[in-house]
Structure formats: structure tokens, C-alpha cells
Design a protein around this motif. Structure first.
Motif, PDB file in Angstrom:
ATOM      1  N   LEU A  17       0.987  -1.180   0.172  1.00 56.55           N
ATOM      2  CA  LEU A  17      -0.008  -0.077   0.052  1.00 56.55           C
ATOM      3  C   LEU A  17       1.078   1.262  -0.095  1.00 56.55           C
ATOM      4  O   LEU A  17       2.015   1.123   0.524  1.00 56.55           O
ATOM      5  N   GLY A  18       0.203   2.207  -0.453  1.00 58.78           N
ATOM      6  CA  GLY A  18       1.109   3.648  -0.735  1.00 58.78           C
ATOM      7  C   GLY A  18       1.070   4.650   0.489  1.00 58.78           C
ATOM      8  O   GLY A  18       1.100   5.842   0.023  1.00 58.78           O
ATOM      9  N   HIS A  19       0.752   4.254   1.683  1.00 61.53           N
ATOM     10  CA  HIS A  19       0.829   5.087   2.734  1.00 61.53           C
ATOM     11  C   HIS A  19       2.218   5.559   3.130  1.00 61.53           C
ATOM     12  O   HIS A  19       3.109   4.639   3.081  1.00 61.53           O
ATOM     13  N   HIS A  20       2.298   6.670   3.414  1.00 69.72           N
ATOM     14  CA  HIS A  20       3.681   7.396   3.615  1.00 69.72           C
ATOM     15  C   HIS A  20       3.829   7.682   5.171  1.00 69.72           C
ATOM     16  O   HIS A  20       2.849   7.586   5.878  1.00 69.72           O
ATOM     17  N   ARG A  21       5.056   8.539   5.554  1.00 70.86           N
ATOM     18  CA  ARG A  21       5.273   8.862   7.169  1.00 70.86           C
ATOM     19  C   ARG A  21       4.039   9.744   7.264  1.00 70.86           C
ATOM     20  O   ARG A  21       3.482   9.666   8.622  1.00 70.86           O
ATOM     21  N   ASP A  22       3.507  10.804   6.428  1.00 60.48           N
ATOM     22  CA  ASP A  22       2.458  11.796   6.936  1.00 60.48           C
ATOM     23  C   ASP A  22       1.402  11.062   7.418  1.00 60.48           C
ATOM     24  O   ASP A  22       0.547  11.129   8.232  1.00 60.48           O
ATOM     25  N   ASP A  23       1.016   9.890   6.525  1.00 64.04           N
ATOM     26  CA  ASP A  23      -0.475   9.156   6.683  1.00 64.04           C
ATOM     27  C   ASP A  23      -0.081   8.753   8.178  1.00 64.04           C
ATOM     28  O   ASP A  23      -1.095   8.525   8.864  1.00 64.04           O
ATOM     29  N   ILE A  24       0.836   7.887   8.438  1.00 64.53           N
ATOM     30  CA  ILE A  24       1.101   7.169   9.766  1.00 64.53           C
ATOM     31  C   ILE A  24       1.221   8.342  10.913  1.00 64.53           C
ATOM     32  O   ILE A  24       0.271   7.934  11.706  1.00 64.53           O
ATOM     33  N   LEU A  25       1.621   9.343  10.676  1.00 64.29           N
ATOM     34  CA  LEU A  25       1.484  10.433  11.852  1.00 64.29           C
ATOM     35  C   LEU A  25       0.000  11.008  12.114  1.00 64.29           C
ATOM     36  O   LEU A  25      -0.374  11.100  13.087  1.00 64.29           O
ATOM     37  N   ILE A  61       2.320  -4.771   3.443  1.00 64.94           N
ATOM     38  CA  ILE A  61       3.492  -3.693   3.815  1.00 64.94           C
ATOM     39  C   ILE A  61       3.243  -2.291   3.206  1.00 64.94           C
ATOM     40  O   ILE A  61       2.376  -2.041   2.319  1.00 64.94           O
ATOM     41  N   ARG A  62       3.842  -1.473   3.862  1.00 57.38           N
ATOM     42  CA  ARG A  62       3.904   0.076   3.395  1.00 57.38           C
ATOM     43  C   ARG A  62       5.451   0.463   3.194  1.00 57.38           C
ATOM     44  O   ARG A  62       5.987   1.147   4.020  1.00 57.38           O
ATOM     45  N   PRO A  63       5.960   0.307   2.072  1.00 58.13           N
ATOM     46  CA  PRO A  63       7.171   0.516   1.772  1.00 58.13           C
ATOM     47  C   PRO A  63       7.585   1.920   1.636  1.00 58.13           C
ATOM     48  O   PRO A  63       8.626   2.385   1.835  1.00 58.13           O
ATOM     49  N   LEU A  64       6.608   2.945   1.827  1.00 61.80           N
ATOM     50  CA  LEU A  64       6.834   4.631   1.777  1.00 61.80           C
ATOM     51  C   LEU A  64       6.859   4.884   3.191  1.00 61.80           C
ATOM     52  O   LEU A  64       6.724   6.217   3.325  1.00 61.80           O
ATOM     53  N   ALA A  65       6.912   4.200   4.212  1.00 58.50           N
ATOM     54  CA  ALA A  65       6.831   4.404   5.597  1.00 58.50           C
ATOM     55  C   ALA A  65       7.408   5.536   6.044  1.00 58.50           C
ATOM     56  O   ALA A  65       7.280   6.435   6.935  1.00 58.50           O
ATOM     57  N   TYR A  66       8.690   5.672   5.560  1.00 58.63           N
ATOM     58  CA  TYR A  66       9.600   6.483   5.871  1.00 58.63           C
ATOM     59  C   TYR A  66       9.883   7.849   4.992  1.00 58.63           C
ATOM     60  O   TYR A  66      10.476   8.556   5.131  1.00 58.63           O
ATOM     61  N   CYS A  67       9.002   7.845   4.103  1.00 62.26           N
ATOM     62  CA  CYS A  67       8.966   8.789   2.851  1.00 62.26           C
ATOM     63  C   CYS A  67       8.038  10.150   3.135  1.00 62.26           C
ATOM     64  O   CYS A  67       6.713   9.901   3.694  1.00 62.26           O
TER      65      CYS A  67
END
Length: 318
Positions: A151-159, A189-195
Motif C-alpha cells: 500500500l502507498g501510505h507514507h510517513r505523514d499518513d502514519i503520523l 506492507i507499506r514501503p513508503l513508511a519513511y517517505c
């Protein structure tokens, strides 16, 4: 024929340099996340969920780049769920996916009509839409033999999810970079987690992805997530580095200094036991330093990332 001016040439070189630097930064962030959470393994079949938005386009693009040079073999299949939204440009994604030569599947399911029929006018459609979409994608992953769902969720989505759960759900909970799906049969998995989202936005513009807007939920005003997003973006503007510090906190949790009795055994604490790391600061003056804004021009020292290693060259024929 006119010569290209030195100023124009310098601008073009600078733009190319910045684009290359951005691509490398995102590639390393994705590689770090994959390595830290063991997201991709030898022989994996990765189903990349492609919505037509900037995030999923960037995810697919970066994973395809890593696939070419990674020291492990894994396959990628892009999947788009056509939810039959009025005016959805059905030709855009197939045309793009065929142009880059990736395996893909377009799944047609009229979830739009279901959501509009069930959800009262003016109410948020996101929750029901997400549940319907999730169930369909799990089914498709099984049909395709996918071992991972990306999935394409990134760091901002997580926060944003962290603060939404704190403000409205009374939970200290965010989006994990890796988890078992609700049906227990897949790994998400969310490979963009740190982006960072702003990096992804620039990357999408640089790569000229054919973005498709979501008219079902993305256009709804006053969503709670949008309010939280604006709050975090305001902090980022006024206090550069704060967002990075907040995200780092998600990776540096101290259960003994929270208040969840299910997570930490407070009941057995007694004199004479070994003090917890972090100790008792009740009588200390708290001192917090202002966060330091990350410098885009300075790359932090990196360990060797397996997914980023170049695959061994084939031996030369004698």
C-alpha cells in the motif's frame, strides 16, 4: 539556430541534479523500510495497489526500480480497483501500465453505488469505502497468488493516524509498516513508511504520473484527517524538524513510562527491583531541545541495505 544561454543550461543542470537527489533519497527511504521490517523476501509476489494517486504511482515506480537491481528476485503485479465512480477515466491506468510493461489487473466492482446508497448524505464515506475495498483486494491477492500486498501510505499518513487515534479514538495507535491482513491470509506492507509526502509530491511531478483524482471521498470537506494534516503541516512550517522527531518517537517507545497495564506489568513493581531504562525524572527539570530540521543536501551515514545492494554480475563467458 540560437545557442542555449549559460543561465538556461545551469538551471537545467541544477534541476537534473535536484531530481536525481530526490529519486535517490526516496529510493533509500524505501530500501530502509523494506530492510528494517523485512518487507520483501526472495520469491515474493508483490501486489501493488494502484489507486491512480501520487502515492501509489510513486510506490510502484520505486519498487520497479529496486526490482531491477536488488540481490533477491521478486515479482510485481499492479492492481487497480475500478469502483465505478462517475466520470472515472477507465483508459488512463491500463494505458500507463502497458506503457511501462508491468503485469497488471483492473478489477471492476461497483462499490460507489453501495457507499452512496448506505451512507447518509453529508456523512463521511471513507470507513465503508475502505472496508469494501479491503475485502475485494484480499480476494484478488489470493487469486493472483500474491504473498505481499503493498500500500502507498507514507510517513505523514502514519503520523496523521496516530493523532486521529489519540484525539478521537483514545488510543496510542498508528499505521504499522507491516502487518497481517484482517483475514489472516496475507501480509500487508507499506514501503513508503519513511517517505515524506512533500517529497512524493515533487517526485510525482518530476515523473509526470497521470494522476486520477478521487471524487468519492477526497473532495469531502472538513474531514477529521484533513484537519489533522493541516495541523501537522503547520507545525512543520513553524518548527522545522518537529515532524521528523514525532515519527522517530514511534520507533522509540518506552512502555514502562506510559500507562497501559496490559503492555507493562506495573503491579509487580516494588523496592529493590532493577530500575527501568529512563529512570524516574519526577524530580528533574525537564529539558527539551528544539528539533533540528533535516538537511536535504546532507545524506546521513547509512548501513548496507540488502534490498539496495546491486545484484551480483553474471560471470563472463570464457
Amino acid at each position: 539556430m540560437q545557442d542555449v544561454s549559460p543561465v538556461s543550461d545551469d538551471k537545467a543542470q541544477k534541476a537534473a541534479f535536484e531530481s536525481n537527489k530526490l529519486a535517490k533519497r526516496l529510493r533509500h527511504h524505501v530500501g530502509d523500510a523494506i530492510n528494517d521490517f523485512n518487507m520483501i523476501e526472495e520469491g515474493d509476489r508483490i501486489m501493488v495497489c494502484l489507486s491512480g494517486g501520487k502515492d501509489s504511482y510513486a510506490l510502484l515506480d520505486i519498487l520497479l526500480g529496486l526490482q531491477k537491481s536488488a540481490p533477491i528476485d521478486f515479482s510485481i503485479v499492479a492492481v487497480n480497483l475500478d469502483q465505478k465512480q462517475p466520470g472515472f477515466p477507465e483508459d488512463v491506468l491500463p494505458g500507463y501500465l502497458e506503457s511501462i510493461g508491468v503485469e497488471y489487473r483492473i478489477v471492476e466492482e461497483d462499490t460507489y453505488s453501495i457507499v452512496k446508497r448506505v451512507v447518509p448524505e453529508g456523512k463521511t464515506t471513507c470507513a465503508l469505502c475502505s472496508r469494501l475495498r479491503r475485502g475485494i483486494l484480499y480476494r484478488v491477492a489470493t487469486e493472483l497468488g500474491a504473498t505481499k500486498i503493498a500500500l502507498g501510505h507514507h510517513r505523514d499518513d502514519i503520523l496523521q493516524t496516530l493523532f486521529l487515534n489519540m484525539f478521537y479514538g483514545g488510543k496510542l495507535k498508528a499505521m504499522p509498516p507491516k502487518l497481517v491482513s484482517d483475514d489472516g491470509r496475507h501480509v500487508v506492507i507499506r514501503p513508503l513508511a519513511y517517505c515524506r509526502e512533500k517529497d512524493i509530491e515533487r517526485y510525482a511531478q518530476m515523473r509526470a504520473f497521470p494522476i486520477i483524482p478521487c471524487n468519492l471521498c477526497g473532495s469531502q470537506p472538513n474531514l477529521q484527517r484533513q484537519v489533522v494534516k493541516e495541523m501537522i503541516n503547520d507545525w512543520d512550517r513553524r518548527f522545522p524538524g518537529r515532524v521528523e522527531t514525532m515519527f522517530r518517537a514511534l520507533r522509540n517507545v518506552v512502555p514502562s513510562h506510559l500507562a497501559d497495564t496490559a503492555l507493562y506489568d506495573f503491579a509487580t513493581i516494588a523496592p529493590g527491583v532493577v530500575p527501568e531504562a529512563g529512570g524516574d525524572t519526577a524530580f528533574d527539570k525537564e529539558e527539551f531541545r528544539d528539533p533540528v530540521a533535516p538537511a536535504d543536501d546532507v545524506e546521513a551515514p547509512r548501513r548496507t541495505i540488502s534490498i539496495l545492494d546491486s545484484r551480483p554480475k553474471a560471470p563472463e563467458c570464457q
